[in-house]
Each structure stands twice: as C-alpha cells, then as structure tokens.
Scaffold this active site. Structure first.
Site, PDB file in Angstrom:
ATOM      1  N   ASP A  13     -53.916 -56.876-104.365  1.00 57.85           N
ATOM      2  CA  ASP A  13     -55.342 -57.060-104.116  1.00 57.85           C
ATOM      3  C   ASP A  13     -55.606 -58.409-103.437  1.00 57.85           C
ATOM      4  O   ASP A  13     -54.886 -59.378-103.680  1.00 57.85           O
ATOM      5  CB  ASP A  13     -56.110 -56.977-105.441  1.00 57.85           C
ATOM      6  CG  ASP A  13     -57.592 -56.674-105.229  1.00 57.85           C
ATOM      7  OD1 ASP A  13     -57.994 -56.385-104.084  1.00 57.85           O
ATOM      8  OD2 ASP A  13     -58.359 -56.727-106.210  1.00 57.85           O
ATOM      9  N   HIS A  30     -53.973 -57.577 -94.246  1.00 60.14           N
ATOM     10  CA  HIS A  30     -53.087 -56.442 -94.540  1.00 60.14           C
ATOM     11  C   HIS A  30     -51.712 -56.637 -93.879  1.00 60.14           C
ATOM     12  O   HIS A  30     -50.684 -56.298 -94.456  1.00 60.14           O
ATOM     13  CB  HIS A  30     -53.712 -55.127 -94.071  1.00 60.14           C
ATOM     14  CG  HIS A  30     -55.003 -54.798 -94.776  1.00 60.14           C
ATOM     15  ND1 HIS A  30     -55.156 -54.916 -96.135  1.00 60.14           N
ATOM     16  CD2 HIS A  30     -56.208 -54.358 -94.299  1.00 60.14           C
ATOM     17  CE1 HIS A  30     -56.395 -54.561 -96.473  1.00 60.14           C
ATOM     18  NE2 HIS A  30     -57.047 -54.223 -95.372  1.00 60.14           N
ATOM     19  N   LEU A 124     -32.677 -51.019-105.558  1.00 65.91           N
ATOM     20  CA  LEU A 124     -34.080 -50.955-105.995  1.00 65.91           C
ATOM     21  C   LEU A 124     -34.697 -49.589-105.679  1.00 65.91           C
ATOM     22  O   LEU A 124     -34.519 -49.055-104.587  1.00 65.91           O
ATOM     23  CB  LEU A 124     -34.891 -52.052-105.281  1.00 65.91           C
ATOM     24  CG  LEU A 124     -36.366 -52.154-105.709  1.00 65.91           C
ATOM     25  CD1 LEU A 124     -36.485 -52.721-107.117  1.00 65.91           C
ATOM     26  CD2 LEU A 124     -37.162 -53.021-104.731  1.00 65.91           C
TER      27      LEU A 124
HETATM   28  C1  FPP Z   1     -56.112 -54.720-101.186  1.00 65.90           C
HETATM   29  O1  FPP Z   1     -56.764 -55.757-100.501  1.00 65.90           O
HETATM   30  C2  FPP Z   1     -55.078 -54.148-100.377  1.00 65.90           C
HETATM   31  C3  FPP Z   1     -55.083 -52.899 -99.815  1.00 65.90           C
HETATM   32  C4  FPP Z   1     -56.173 -51.925 -99.986  1.00 65.90           C
HETATM   33  C5  FPP Z   1     -53.959 -52.462 -98.983  1.00 65.90           C
HETATM   34  C6  FPP Z   1     -52.585 -52.886 -99.413  1.00 65.90           C
HETATM   35  C7  FPP Z   1     -51.676 -52.683 -98.300  1.00 65.90           C
HETATM   36  C8  FPP Z   1     -50.688 -53.535 -97.880  1.00 65.90           C
HETATM   37  C9  FPP Z   1     -50.292 -54.776 -98.555  1.00 65.90           C
HETATM   38  C10 FPP Z   1     -49.939 -53.280 -96.654  1.00 65.90           C
HETATM   39  C11 FPP Z   1     -49.336 -51.974 -96.428  1.00 65.90           C
HETATM   40  C12 FPP Z   1     -48.295 -51.540 -97.346  1.00 65.90           C
HETATM   41  C13 FPP Z   1     -47.043 -51.183 -96.987  1.00 65.90           C
HETATM   42  C14 FPP Z   1     -46.191 -50.408 -97.912  1.00 65.90           C
HETATM   43  C15 FPP Z   1     -46.466 -51.550 -95.686  1.00 65.90           C
HETATM   44  P1  FPP Z   1     -58.307 -55.616-100.215  1.00 65.90           P
HETATM   45  O2  FPP Z   1     -58.473 -55.190 -98.804  1.00 65.90           O
HETATM   46  O3  FPP Z   1     -58.926 -54.736-101.244  1.00 65.90           O
HETATM   47  O4  FPP Z   1     -58.765 -57.100-100.387  1.00 65.90           O
HETATM   48  P2  FPP Z   1     -60.193 -57.589-100.848  1.00 65.90           P
HETATM   49  O5  FPP Z   1     -60.381 -57.080-102.253  1.00 65.90           O
HETATM   50  O6  FPP Z   1     -60.051 -59.067-100.792  1.00 65.90           O
HETATM   51  O7  FPP Z   1     -61.188 -57.044 -99.880  1.00 65.90           O
END
Ligand code: FPP
Length: 234
Positions: A13, A30, A124
């Site tokens: 997050d 991201h 893993l």
């Molecule tokens: C949360 O941050 C994150 C996500 C919804 C996406 C997670 C994805 C990745 C880390 C990259 C892709 C994964 C792989 C396997 C390559 P948010 O956007 O909710 O952050 P915020 O709460 O600050 O808005």
C-alpha cells in the site's frame, strides 16, 4: 518465540501517496513498487521465508480511473513476460491467485506461461493476487465444489481449503501492510484466520530489508496461541 515466518503475506500500500509526495504521477509509484517487489522476492528468500504472497490488484481496483487501471495492467503484463528468466535463475515458483478469467487474454496467456515454466521450481513460492478478492475466492471455491458434484451438506474445512486458489500452500504466519492503514481490504480472508499482523508506516516503494527485519523481529517476539493456550501457559 517464533523463528522467521514460513509464509509472509503483504498488502502493498502507498504507491500513490509515495508518488504524490514526490510530485510524480501515481503510476511512477506503481513502477517503483514493482521494482521493490522484485528485489524483495530475493531478500525474503534469503531470510528463510518459503512462501511470499502479495496483493497486486483487487477485484475492487477496477473502480480506479481508467488510465491508472491500464497502467497497472501494463506493468503486470511486463512483469509476467519479463520475469521468467529471473524466476528460473532464482529457482522461484510463481502462481497468480484471483479470478484470472476476468483478465485480458494476452495477460491470461502470459500468466499461464510463467506459471507453467516455473511450476517445478523449489525455491521461493511467490503468489501474486491479481483480480483477487477474499470473498470472491471463497464463492468461486464453493461453486467449483458444487459443479464437481461434491455433497456441500458434508463440506469440511479441509475440502474448502483445498478448493481455494491458494491450495497446497500453508496459511500466512505474518501479514504486513504498509503505509499506515490497518485494514484487511478483502485479502486472504480465510487464510489469515490465525496470522500475526504488522503495520509498517512507510509506503511500499520505500519498503526495504531494514523494514522487513523490523517486522520479522516483532513477529518473532510474539506468542501464537491459535485460539488455545501457548506452551507453558496451562
Ligand atoms: C497500492 O497503492 C498498490 C496497488 C493497488 C498496486 C500494487 C502493485 C504493484 C506494487 C506493482 C505491480 C505488481 C507486480 C507483481 C509487478 P495505492 O495506489 O493504493 O496507494 P495509495 O493508497 O497511496 O493511493
């Protein structure tokens, strides 16, 4: 005292907030988050963790603005296509959990390819939750059992467990959520029944080995009771 968790689950997050703080578009968060995740797969394995499950895209994330959804899907596309070599080098097995039928055909195909190429790997076991919701997973599992002709009036805990996307993988010992939120957000609802939770203040793109060590240290000092009494408490 617990040793290192066998199975670590993480709610990634704070990518958006990390980017905003730096004056960057959300997608930059991201992109950095995906890079941190790749490094983390090697770091967690070197600590002795055997299973690593992350929440990459929820069944609710489709409600984000269309450009953010498509940027995330492209990031996942790149990951599925480009990580076969690295996964093979690291002996890592990759599995995607979630409703894969809801994904674009090309993404679905590259997931199948990555899963197939790595299924014999014994290092893993990395699970990526994609188009995933805990409630949706349980509903799909019950439907699958009903379709197979199982007598649902006699359904057992272990039968349902084995019908879930995470079949064959032990429940997480430790769940980490980054960026200060303290919610489960429909992640692994069944599997987290007795897991320990750890909330890190830093955003996922800032997560690193030192942060992981803090979480493991906290975990290892806890007494797990699984609803009963711990050793020596009777
Ligand atoms: C949360 O941050 C994150 C996500 C919804 C996406 C997670 C994805 C990745 C880390 C990259 C892709 C994964 C792989 C396997 C390559 P948010 O956007 O909710 O952050 P915020 O709460 O600050 O808005």
């Amino acid at each position: 005292m617990n040793a290192v968790p066998t199975h670590l689950a993480v709610i990634l997050d704070g990518n958006g907030r990390w980017a905003k703080k730096k004056g960057l578009p959300r997608n930059a968060g991201h992109v950095k988050g995906a890079r941190v995740l790749e490094d983390m797969c090697e770091i967690v394995y070197n600590k002795g963790i055997k299973y690593f499950t992350v929440y990459a895209f929820s069944t609710e994330n489709w409600n984000r603005p269309a450009d953010e959804v498509s940027a995330l899907m492209n990031l996942l596309r790149d990951y599925m296509k480009n990580s076969v070599k690295r996964a093979m080098k690291n002996n890592m097995r990759v599995r995607v959990i979630g409703d894969k039928t809801g994904l674009d055909k090309d993404l679905f195909d590259s997931i199948e390819e990555l899963e197939k190429a790595t299924e014999g790997n014994t290092g893993l076991f990395f699970q990526i939750a994609l188009n995933y919701g805990g409630r949706d997973e349980i509903v799909r599992a019950v439907r699958k059992l009903a379709q197979s002709g199982a007598d649902l009036t006699k359904l057992t805990d272990s039968e349902l467990n084995e019908a879930l996307d995470t079949s064959g993988v032990p429940d997480p010992d430790l769940l980490i959520r980054t960026c200060g939120e303290e919610r489960i957000s429909n992640f692994l609802l069944w599997q987290l029944a007795y897991s320990e939770f750890y909330f890190a203040d830093c955003a996922w793109p800032d997560f690193n080995e030192a942060e992981l060590d803090k979480a493991i240290e906290s975990y290892s000092s806890r007494t797990r009771r699984f609803g009963g009494l711990a050793e020596g408490e009777a």
